[in-house]
Design an enzyme around this catalytic site. Structure first.
Site, PDB file in Angstrom:
ATOM      1  CE  LYS A 159     -30.673  13.567  13.821  1.00 13.26           C
ATOM      2  NZ  LYS A 159     -31.025  14.182  12.562  1.00 13.26           N
ATOM      3  CB  CYS A 207     -35.446  52.649 -11.036  1.00 11.10           C
ATOM      4  SG  CYS A 207     -36.825  52.125 -10.005  1.00 11.10           S
ATOM      5  CB  CYS A 228     -36.048  51.303  -6.377  1.00  6.77           C
ATOM      6  SG  CYS A 228     -35.131  50.107  -7.373  1.00  6.77           S
ATOM      7  CE1 TYR A 262     -32.228   5.187  10.520  1.00 10.39           C
ATOM      8  CE2 TYR A 262     -30.677   6.500   9.248  1.00 10.39           C
ATOM      9  CZ  TYR A 262     -31.968   6.263   9.706  1.00 10.39           C
ATOM     10  OH  TYR A 262     -32.973   7.110   9.344  1.00 10.39           O
ATOM     11  CD  GLU A 275     -26.132   3.880  14.417  1.00 12.41           C
ATOM     12  OE1 GLU A 275     -26.848   4.557  13.661  1.00 12.41           O
ATOM     13  OE2 GLU A 275     -26.423   2.745  14.816  1.00 12.41           O
TER      14      GLU A 275
END
Ligand code: IVH
Length: 711
Positions: free
Chosen positions: A111, A405, A402, A221, A109
């Site tokens: 999954k 800035c 940063c 299932y 089957e």
């Protein structure tokens, strides 16, 4: 025909059309006709509440009443599956089966990649739907499951056992998932990572009408029950299909290893064209007599195994690493890649998470790297192809300042990410906070989109959330791209936001780690912003789901003078900083003082507190001679119990208490302020939230800026 018969016939017809439409994909009447019959039934049911039936097709639209998820014990444990990624290992498993049983037959089957569900039917009617939970106990999500059209509420045909359980997977097809994420993107909300999380989170939504709109699906299932007359798995699935369940059409009998490997090979490619996500193949022994011989371990049956597909990978070049700054200043490194096709989409960027991740991969600009999707929408880099590394390549140096800035970055203890501490002067942080504030789930000032926020910021009109409440129509209407009508709309929306309930205001403030759920718990516990501001660390931790990290973030937020100014301005503007008073429902507890301790099966502590107040009682923090009752849950401290016994305070259970208020628990879960304990997964934040007796330390800080904007 009597009204009862009329209702019965309509229900039968609608169930049939529903099945044809959703399970068989073969509608036999027009949508218009279907809607007409549905309305007819709705009208009749409204006129005749005496014929109410929770399994009527009209119940599939859900309701806006908050669901409490009762914890329910499974009649037999919901086991999981052992799994393997290797065909060799799978071969060994097959050989073992072939040694232990004679001429075994296998069933292969797909999954399904969703969330497991156990449905119980009694006399052909859906009785209960329970999640897997910890395998022994799960949450009762029946109200939500009723809205899933492919799950029969009343079975068709005959021959079904009087009482049985059927297990399967609830999943969200790609089409529903894409639609949901498109809606979220348009609303400026965080995108959901994958259909599996979306399905699991949706199932735990508090309002079933939200679930009804999300387009979940379900495939079954495994049938179980006592005295089932089937001798094999295939036989039981075929019967279940006849009763109206959606059983995958790709279930196939395989005789031997060759056939199993063929099936796997076929679906490893073909699954890419399926409308839903799968992550492997489940191989099961078909005959029940053989299963009995093989048995189970405590965790998984020995008669089944899952072969998991490898996540799709692609090899491409890392051109450059750039850095994004989020609303809380968190830095996220982003890999900019040479565009490559992966699982149907072109990938140009991948997240690198943080500096540690980069160091662990030793990833360098110019490297050839493997990109994987693994069910997530944001691809990730899993490995560097070292054999292709240029001789002169240099290790990547993580930024120290940063990128927006220029402020030096900091790293807080125990945190993987770097942060820009310049909260009030760093553009993306300021904008991020304002954009967060106006989100639909926060202050719902939707007309003010991200672009307008930038426009207002760049024109010096809005520099913090409090500035929004000083805006005037004439300031807006002169801005490029904004006419008088949208200006008026925005002002109206801003005005309306003054009615937003307190817990959403708290969320909107954007305090680190205070997501939507934590904000609800805090609001329910403290009832007002002032109470939160004056609470010390210890008292903050008393609120459910609040741990040390969240408490520290709250204290830090309110200690900041700039935030204090903003709060005062918001207060002056008329924003709600207090929870709505609970409606008084009765006075049965008037004059009685309660102390609540421990964790409870059916209500959170805050819900119980709300109920006490709603019925005229009073909540006390500690046991004293004044205490009338100690409402004791699980894991209550022995000292508290001793004290209560010594003082002669009566100790009562949750059930005793509910009985005291005449089973009138409506105020507990109908108020938006009191979150239910059972919300263990907060989809909106994509964060697992621990159950009530453990403290959650992991509510998301801010959104990583990466989602939605880049991918
Ligand atoms: S059988 C005792 N069949 O996979 C065996 N499970 O990793 C019960 N799943 O918890 C499971 N598709 O949620 C089975 N065709 C399938 C499945 C399937 C998906 C899920 C299920 C289970 C998990 C185990």
């Amino acid at each position: 025909m009597t009204v009862e018969q009329q209702i019965h016939n309509l229900r039968e017809q609608l169930d049939k059309y529903n099945y044809q439409y959703y399970v068989e994909n073969n509608p036999t009447i027009s949508d218009f006709e279907f809607d007409r019959l549905m309305r007819e039934l709705q009208d009749l049911e409204a006129e005749h509440p005496e014929f109410h039936d929770p399994n009527s097709p009209t119940m599939r639209v859900g309701s806006d009443v908050s669901n409490g998820f009762r914890s329910v014990e499974h009649s037999f444990p919901m086991l999981s599956l052992s799994n393997t990624y290797s065909l060799d290992e799978l071969g060994e498993w097959i050989e073992r089966i072939e040694r232990e049983v004679e001429n075994p037959e296998f069933v292969c089957e797909l999954k399904f990649d969703g969330t497991a569900i156990s449905l119980t039917y009694e006399h052909g009617r859906l009785l209960r739907a329970v999640t897997r939970g910890d395998g022994t106990r799960g949450d009762d999500v029946t109200e939500n499951v009723r809205t899933i059209r492919t799950i029969p509420l009343v079975l068709k045909g005959q021959g079904y056992p009087d009482f049985f359980e059927i297990r399967g997977e609830i999943f969200m097809p790609y089409s529903s998932f894409d639609r949901l994420n498109a809606e979220r993107e348009a609303a400026g909300e965080q995108l959901l990572a994958n259909p599996r999380n979306a399905a699991a989170g949706t199932l735990k939504q508090l309002q079933s009408q939200v679930v009804a709109k999300r387009g979940l699906d379900c495939t079954l299932y495994q049938l179980s029950g006592e005295n089932l007359s089937y001798t094999s798995h295939i036989e039981s699935l075929n019967s279940a299909r006849q009763w109206g369940f959606k059983i995958s059409e790709h279930v196939t009998i395989c005789k031997n290893r060759n056939e199993i490997e063929e099936y796997i090979k076929h679906w490893d490619t073909e699954r890419k064209s399926l409308p839903y996500a799968t992550d492997g193949v489940v191989i099961k022994v078909n005959r029940f007599s053989d299963r009995k011989i093989l048995g189970s371990t405590a965790k998984a049956p020995k008669w089944a195994v899952a072969y998991k597909f490898k996540a799709e990978q692609a090899l491409t070049r890392l051109l450059k690493v750039t850095y994004q700054v989020g609303r809380t200043g968190a830095i996220t490194p982003v890999a900019n890649l040479e565009p490559v096709l992966l699982a149907g989409t072109t990938v140009k960027r991948a997240t690198l998470h943080n500096a540690d991740q980069i160091a662990a991969l030793d990833i360098r600009e110019g490297d050839m790297v493997y990109v994987e999707k693994g069910g997530e929408i944001i691809p990730k880099i899993t490995e560097v192809e070292l054999s292709e590394r240029a001789a002169d390549s240099k290790p990547l140096e993580y930024i120290t300042h940063c990128p927006e800035c220029g402020t030096e970055l900091v790293r807080y203890e125990g945190e993987a990410k770097h942060y820009c501490p310049n909260q009030s002067g760093c553009r993306p942080q300021i904008l991020g906070r304002i954009v967060h504030f106006i989100r639909r789930k926060a202050m719902n000032i939707e007309t003010l989109g991200e672009e307008t926020v930038e426009l207002l910021f760049d024109n010096g009109l809005v520099k913090c959330i409090a500035d929004l409440y000083d805006l005037r129509e004439e300031q807006l209407s002169v801005l490029p791209r904004l006419g008088e009508k949208s200006a008026a709309n925005i002002i109206q929306n801003i005005e309306a936001s003054k009615q937003i309930p307190f817990h959403r205001v708290l969320f909107a403030l954007g305090i680190r780690f205070v997501g939507e759920t934590t904000a609800k718990y805090l609001a329910a516990h403290f009832q007002s912003l002032d109470a939160i501001i004056s609470a010390d660390r210890e008292s903050l931790i008393e609120a459910e789901e609040v741990g040390g990290k969240i408490a520290d973030a709250i204290i830090e937020y309110f200690a900041d003078e700039k935030n204090q100014i903003i709060i005062n301005r918001l207060r002056e503007a008329g924003i709600k900083f207090e929870a709505e008073r609970k409606q008084i429902q009765s006075q049965v507890l008037a004059g009685l003082n309660f102390v609540i301790s421990g964790s409870f099966d059916n209500h959170s502590r805050d819900e119980l507190k709300a109920l006490i107040e709603a019925h005229g009682g009073k909540n006390l923090a500690a046991v004293s001679a004044n205490t009338s009752y100690l409402l004791a849950g699980h894991k209550i401290g022995p000292a508290k119990l001793q004290k209560a016994t010594k003082l002669g305070v009566q100790i009562i259970s949750e059930e005793d208490f509910i009985e005291m208020i005449g089973n009138d628990v409506t105020n507990a879960d109908s108020t938006e302020n009191a979150p239910n304990t059972a919300v263990k997964f907060d989809v909106e934040d994509k964060t697992p939230v621990n159950s009530s007796n453990t403290k959650s330390e992991n509510e998301p800080a801010a959104q990583t800026p990466i989602q939605g904007s880049l991918f």
